[in-house]
Design a protein around this motif. Sequence first.
Motif, PDB file in Angstrom:
ATOM      1  N   TRP A  70       0.830  -1.205   0.000  1.00 23.93           N
ATOM      2  CA  TRP A  70       0.000   0.000   0.000  1.00 23.93           C
ATOM      3  C   TRP A  70       0.867   1.258   0.000  1.00 23.93           C
ATOM      4  CZ3 TRP A  70      -0.548   3.169   4.599  1.00 23.93           C
ATOM      5  CH2 TRP A  70      -1.328   4.308   4.364  1.00 23.93           C
ATOM      6  N   LEU A  71       1.956   1.267   0.790  1.00 23.22           N
ATOM      7  CA  LEU A  71       2.858   2.418   0.803  1.00 23.22           C
ATOM      8  C   LEU A  71       3.503   2.624  -0.566  1.00 23.22           C
ATOM      9  CD1 LEU A  71       4.614   1.930   4.271  1.00 23.22           C
ATOM     10  CD2 LEU A  71       2.883   3.640   3.679  1.00 23.22           C
ATOM     11  N   MET A  72       3.885   1.526  -1.220  1.00 27.62           N
ATOM     12  CA  MET A  72       4.457   1.619  -2.561  1.00 27.62           C
ATOM     13  C   MET A  72       3.440   2.196  -3.537  1.00 27.62           C
ATOM     14  SD  MET A  72       6.050  -1.442  -4.951  1.00 27.62           S
ATOM     15  CE  MET A  72       4.473  -2.326  -4.996  1.00 27.62           C
ATOM     16  N   THR A  73       2.203   1.720  -3.451  1.00 24.66           N
ATOM     17  CA  THR A  73       1.145   2.233  -4.319  1.00 24.66           C
ATOM     18  C   THR A  73       0.893   3.714  -4.062  1.00 24.66           C
ATOM     19  OG1 THR A  73       0.078   0.052  -4.398  1.00 24.66           O
ATOM     20  CG2 THR A  73      -1.270   1.955  -5.016  1.00 24.66           C
ATOM     21  N   LEU A 119      -4.844  -1.341  -9.880  1.00 27.65           N
ATOM     22  CA  LEU A 119      -3.782  -1.404  -8.876  1.00 27.65           C
ATOM     23  C   LEU A 119      -3.457  -0.029  -8.304  1.00 27.65           C
ATOM     24  CD1 LEU A 119      -1.292  -3.846 -10.668  1.00 27.65           C
ATOM     25  CD2 LEU A 119      -2.863  -4.396  -8.796  1.00 27.65           C
ATOM     26  N   MET A 120      -3.745   1.023  -9.073  1.00 25.11           N
ATOM     27  CA  MET A 120      -3.413   2.390  -8.661  1.00 25.11           C
ATOM     28  C   MET A 120      -4.642   3.172  -8.178  1.00 25.11           C
ATOM     29  SD  MET A 120      -0.171   2.554  -9.084  1.00 25.11           S
ATOM     30  CE  MET A 120       1.076   1.550  -9.911  1.00 25.11           C
ATOM     31  N   GLY A 121      -5.763   2.500  -7.970  1.00 25.71           N
ATOM     32  CA  GLY A 121      -6.934   3.166  -7.421  1.00 25.71           C
ATOM     33  C   GLY A 121      -7.909   3.714  -8.435  1.00 25.71           C
ATOM     34  N   HIS A 122      -7.732   3.374  -9.709  1.00 28.40           N
ATOM     35  CA  HIS A 122      -8.656   3.816 -10.750  1.00 28.40           C
ATOM     36  C   HIS A 122      -9.532   2.655 -11.199  1.00 28.40           C
ATOM     37  CE1 HIS A 122      -6.843   7.799 -11.575  1.00 28.40           C
ATOM     38  NE2 HIS A 122      -5.691   7.209 -11.304  1.00 28.40           N
ATOM     39  N   THR A 123     -10.775   2.948 -11.533  1.00 32.10           N
ATOM     40  CA  THR A 123     -11.599   1.948 -12.207  1.00 32.10           C
ATOM     41  C   THR A 123     -11.347   2.064 -13.707  1.00 32.10           C
ATOM     42  OG1 THR A 123     -13.446   3.515 -12.145  1.00 32.10           O
ATOM     43  CG2 THR A 123     -13.380   1.828 -10.429  1.00 32.10           C
ATOM     44  N   TRP A 124     -11.608   1.003 -14.431  1.00 25.05           N
ATOM     45  CA  TRP A 124     -11.280   0.962 -15.849  1.00 25.05           C
ATOM     46  C   TRP A 124     -11.949   2.099 -16.621  1.00 25.05           C
ATOM     47  CZ3 TRP A 124     -12.593  -4.749 -15.105  1.00 25.05           C
ATOM     48  CH2 TRP A 124     -11.433  -5.456 -14.768  1.00 25.05           C
ATOM     49  N   ASP A 125     -11.171   2.910 -17.274  1.00 25.64           N
ATOM     50  CA  ASP A 125     -11.611   3.988 -18.176  1.00 25.64           C
ATOM     51  C   ASP A 125     -12.372   5.117 -17.504  1.00 25.64           C
ATOM     52  OD1 ASP A 125     -10.474   2.842 -20.436  1.00 25.64           O
ATOM     53  OD2 ASP A 125     -12.288   1.712 -20.950  1.00 25.64           O
ATOM     54  N   ALA A 171      -5.962  -9.518   0.848  1.00 26.00           N
ATOM     55  CA  ALA A 171      -5.148  -9.034  -0.257  1.00 26.00           C
ATOM     56  C   ALA A 171      -5.904  -7.991  -1.069  1.00 26.00           C
ATOM     57  CB  ALA A 171      -4.735 -10.193  -1.150  1.00 26.00           C
ATOM     58  N   THR A 172      -7.186  -8.211  -1.292  1.00 29.75           N
ATOM     59  CA  THR A 172      -8.008  -7.272  -2.054  1.00 29.75           C
ATOM     60  C   THR A 172      -8.069  -5.909  -1.376  1.00 29.75           C
ATOM     61  OG1 THR A 172      -9.361  -9.081  -2.915  1.00 29.75           O
ATOM     62  CG2 THR A 172     -10.289  -6.873  -3.041  1.00 29.75           C
ATOM     63  N   ILE A 180      -8.258  -0.177  -0.705  1.00 30.72           N
ATOM     64  CA  ILE A 180      -7.660   1.003  -0.078  1.00 30.72           C
ATOM     65  C   ILE A 180      -7.126   1.981  -1.129  1.00 30.72           C
ATOM     66  CG2 ILE A 180      -5.828   1.821   1.454  1.00 30.72           C
ATOM     67  CD1 ILE A 180      -6.155  -0.725   3.075  1.00 30.72           C
ATOM     68  N   PRO A 181      -6.412   1.516  -2.169  1.00 31.61           N
ATOM     69  CA  PRO A 181      -5.997   2.463  -3.216  1.00 31.61           C
ATOM     70  C   PRO A 181      -7.162   3.166  -3.904  1.00 31.61           C
ATOM     71  CG  PRO A 181      -4.688   0.469  -3.367  1.00 31.61           C
ATOM     72  CD  PRO A 181      -5.777   0.195  -2.368  1.00 31.61           C
ATOM     73  N   LEU A 182      -8.283   2.448  -4.121  1.00 34.60           N
ATOM     74  CA  LEU A 182      -9.449   3.064  -4.754  1.00 34.60           C
ATOM     75  C   LEU A 182     -10.013   4.171  -3.876  1.00 34.60           C
ATOM     76  CD1 LEU A 182     -11.638   3.165  -6.970  1.00 34.60           C
ATOM     77  CD2 LEU A 182     -12.858   1.371  -5.707  1.00 34.60           C
ATOM     78  N   LEU A 183     -10.167   3.895  -2.583  1.00 31.93           N
ATOM     79  CA  LEU A 183     -10.680   4.901  -1.657  1.00 31.93           C
ATOM     80  C   LEU A 183      -9.736   6.089  -1.576  1.00 31.93           C
ATOM     81  CD1 LEU A 183     -12.809   5.660   0.504  1.00 31.93           C
ATOM     82  CD2 LEU A 183     -11.367   4.480   2.182  1.00 31.93           C
ATOM     83  N   GLN A 184      -8.447   5.816  -1.475  1.00 35.68           N
ATOM     84  CA  GLN A 184      -7.450   6.870  -1.375  1.00 35.68           C
ATOM     85  C   GLN A 184      -7.416   7.734  -2.629  1.00 35.68           C
ATOM     86  OE1 GLN A 184      -3.465   5.811   0.176  1.00 35.68           O
ATOM     87  NE2 GLN A 184      -2.624   6.687  -1.677  1.00 35.68           N
ATOM     88  N   MET A 185      -7.445   7.102  -3.792  1.00 29.70           N
ATOM     89  CA  MET A 185      -7.393   7.845  -5.048  1.00 29.70           C
ATOM     90  C   MET A 185      -8.609   8.739  -5.212  1.00 29.70           C
ATOM     91  SD  MET A 185      -5.985   8.765  -7.847  1.00 29.70           S
ATOM     92  CE  MET A 185      -4.553   7.679  -7.909  1.00 29.70           C
ATOM     93  N   ARG A 186      -9.779   8.228  -4.913  1.00 26.46           N
ATOM     94  CA  ARG A 186     -10.989   9.025  -5.145  1.00 26.46           C
ATOM     95  C   ARG A 186     -11.084  10.200  -4.171  1.00 26.46           C
ATOM     96  NH1 ARG A 186     -15.559   5.761  -8.390  1.00 26.46           N
ATOM     97  NH2 ARG A 186     -14.108   5.392 -10.110  1.00 26.46           N
ATOM     98  N   ILE A 187     -10.671   9.987  -2.944  1.00 26.98           N
ATOM     99  CA  ILE A 187     -10.629  11.110  -2.006  1.00 26.98           C
ATOM    100  C   ILE A 187      -9.584  12.123  -2.473  1.00 26.98           C
ATOM    101  CG2 ILE A 187     -10.020  11.796   0.339  1.00 26.98           C
ATOM    102  CD1 ILE A 187     -11.201   9.161   1.320  1.00 26.98           C
ATOM    103  N   GLY A 188      -8.416  11.622  -2.880  1.00 34.63           N
ATOM    104  CA  GLY A 188      -7.348  12.511  -3.349  1.00 34.63           C
ATOM    105  C   GLY A 188      -7.744  13.301  -4.573  1.00 34.63           C
ATOM    106  N   MET A 189      -8.426  12.653  -5.518  1.00 35.36           N
ATOM    107  CA  MET A 189      -8.853  13.353  -6.732  1.00 35.36           C
ATOM    108  C   MET A 189      -9.831  14.473  -6.408  1.00 35.36           C
ATOM    109  SD  MET A 189      -7.406  11.940  -9.482  1.00 35.36           S
ATOM    110  CE  MET A 189      -8.464  12.057 -10.902  1.00 35.36           C
TER     111      MET A 189
END
Length: 347
Positions: A129-132, A171-177, A263-264, A270-279
């Motif tokens: 998660w830290l790497m991501t 893997l980076m918190g984005h959904t496809w497209d 693992a999921t 967690i990356p999805l939640l983090q990315m969407r809040i960050g965006m």
Amino acid sequence: MPRSHDPSLTYSDVVVWKNLMYDIDKKENLSSRSGDRDDLSTSKLLDDVNNPKAARFQPTVFTSWDQSDTLPTVLRYIVEPYVDWARRVVRTPTDVVFLTHILLYTSTSVPSAVRLFFHFTWTHGVFHWLMTSYYCGAFTIMLHNHIHNNGVLASNLAFVDRLWPYLLEPLMGHTWDSYYYHHVKHHHVENNGPGDLSSTIWFQRDDLLHLMYYIGRFLFFIWFELPLYFHRKGKRSLAIKCAISELGTYAFIYLAARCNLRATMFVFLIPLLQMRIGMMVGNWGQHALVDEEEPDSDFRSSITLIDVPVSIYDSPLHASESITPTSRQFTASSTSASHFADQRSLV
């Protein structure tokens, strides 16, 4: 007074920064400036840096350091041979950095994620998660270039260019497209105006509750509101594709959770939640200061950041991005300085 810039800035960043500092130090009118650091000479320098035929040409290879900072032996025997090969792989010779990052993510994030599903440990999960978290900002900037320019690799690698976002986005918190549909087909069309689902004009931008509502609405309802927006605009094909991409990613994550929930959590949720809040926080900041007289202006509805190495969840050259192709933004920020001033853009 003496000034210093962020040491992580790229060469082009530093050129633009010095040009702006020159304006401030000399206190001269933009239209009457002259000398080595005026807008035209700065523009010429930036053009040369991005022109493969110019002596000053410098392809971007890494985001953390320039080639001039590399040890001579490493530069000669590793970096330069890699650059010679990579320039034939990417679409634009300046953009070797995109290939660098594609190779970085596929050789680290992908095997790490696979390993977590077959042999999960909490320590590995946290480090993944830290790497991501470290990767996702640069990845999003690369994805931003990909969706605006319809790819980043050479035409003979079109299949690979089309494939890598589908491999790396979840893997980076984005959904496809979803970034393409929301950012290009929606946000750039509405431009933070009343029809923009991520518009800030309806909110008090210094109110924490308003920010929480803004983030929450995007987190829980964008999967429904964005397809509905396209449907209302008569773009039913986009509505269907957008819904399939978003819901398809959720279905994929659900199936992954059935295989290994822990693992999921670290690889996808967690990356999805983090990315969407960050965006949303990033967009809130970019559009926090909006001119009430002209809220849909490309120049007065957003801010342009100069002394930052990269804006993790949004483009630092935001006003320029709205009106200029990505590859020309540094030059545009320099040559259009007087126009930015005339339009009262916040830089």
